[in-house]
Scaffold this motif. Structure first.
Motif, PDB file in Angstrom:
ATOM      1  N   ARG A  68       0.809  -1.221   0.000  1.00 49.37           N
ATOM      2  CA  ARG A  68       0.000   0.000   0.000  1.00 49.37           C
ATOM      3  C   ARG A  68       0.840   1.268   0.000  1.00 49.37           C
ATOM      4  O   ARG A  68       0.297   2.354  -0.181  1.00 49.37           O
ATOM      5  N   ILE A  69       2.130   1.180   0.214  1.00 50.11           N
ATOM      6  CA  ILE A  69       2.936   2.392   0.366  1.00 50.11           C
ATOM      7  C   ILE A  69       2.988   3.185  -0.924  1.00 50.11           C
ATOM      8  O   ILE A  69       3.129   4.408  -0.907  1.00 50.11           O
ATOM      9  N   THR A  70       2.836   2.531  -2.069  1.00 48.27           N
ATOM     10  CA  THR A  70       2.917   3.273  -3.332  1.00 48.27           C
ATOM     11  C   THR A  70       1.587   3.898  -3.727  1.00 48.27           C
ATOM     12  O   THR A  70       1.548   4.711  -4.658  1.00 48.27           O
ATOM     13  N   THR A  71       0.524   3.547  -3.030  1.00 43.38           N
ATOM     14  CA  THR A  71      -0.788   4.034  -3.445  1.00 43.38           C
ATOM     15  C   THR A  71      -1.574   4.738  -2.340  1.00 43.38           C
ATOM     16  O   THR A  71      -2.122   5.805  -2.576  1.00 43.38           O
ATOM     17  N   ARG A  72      -1.599   4.148  -1.136  1.00 42.58           N
ATOM     18  CA  ARG A  72      -2.434   4.711  -0.085  1.00 42.58           C
ATOM     19  C   ARG A  72      -1.745   4.690   1.272  1.00 42.58           C
ATOM     20  O   ARG A  72      -2.163   3.998   2.182  1.00 42.58           O
ATOM     21  N   PRO A  73      -0.687   5.494   1.409  1.00 44.64           N
ATOM     22  CA  PRO A  73      -0.045   5.559   2.729  1.00 44.64           C
ATOM     23  C   PRO A  73      -0.992   6.138   3.777  1.00 44.64           C
ATOM     24  O   PRO A  73      -1.855   6.951   3.453  1.00 44.64           O
ATOM     25  N   SER A  74      -0.790   5.716   5.007  1.00 40.38           N
ATOM     26  CA  SER A  74      -1.661   6.177   6.089  1.00 40.38           C
ATOM     27  C   SER A  74      -1.167   7.465   6.729  1.00 40.38           C
ATOM     28  O   SER A  74      -1.958   8.223   7.284  1.00 40.38           O
ATOM     29  N   TYR A  75       0.143   7.707   6.682  1.00 42.83           N
ATOM     30  CA  TYR A  75       0.722   8.857   7.368  1.00 42.83           C
ATOM     31  C   TYR A  75       1.542   9.699   6.392  1.00 42.83           C
ATOM     32  O   TYR A  75       2.245   9.164   5.527  1.00 42.83           O
TER      33      TYR A  75
END
Length: 122
Positions: free
Chosen positions: A104-111
């Motif tokens: 998910r880091i390439t598309t929808r990071p949380s922070y």
């Protein structure tokens, strides 16, 4: 949770280099995948680079491959982006991001950090 603070942005001539840094708070930094995104004026935010929690996996946008390098130091809770051979089209606000799941880091990071301006003059 993790809090992120970027630094190292500035003005550089085309062909030059800059190194961005992101300092993270929290004792669980080493369990997060980290990434860099950028947003140019009147454009959507786009993925730049990502690194897994141990640093064993990295990903780059095609536009920066071979010029940018992402790295991390889990002992210092920092992630860096070395940017070489900069082009005017690299001009943008650069954001540091964190996400527990690498997929998910390439598309929808949380922070997200607050961003740092990079300007490349021609």
């Amino acid at each position: 949770q993790v809090q992120l603070v970027e630094s190292g942005g500035g003005l550089v001539q085309a062909g030059g280099s800059l190194r961005l840094s992101c300092a993270a708070s929290g004792r669980t930094f080493s369990t997060y995948a980290m990434g860099w995104f950028r947003q140019a004026p009147e454009k959507e935010r786009e993925f730049v680079a990502a690194i897994s929690w141990r640093g064993g996996s990295t990903d780059y946008a095609n536009s920066v491959k071979g010029r940018f390098t992402i790295s991390r130091d889990n002992a210092k809770n920092t992630v860096s982006l070395q940017m070489n051979s900069l082009k005017p089209e690299d001009t943008a606000v650069y954001y540091c991001a964190a996400e527990r799941t690498y997929s998910r880091i390439t598309t929808r990071p949380s922070y997200w950090g607050q961003g740092t301006q990079v300007t490349v003059s021609s």
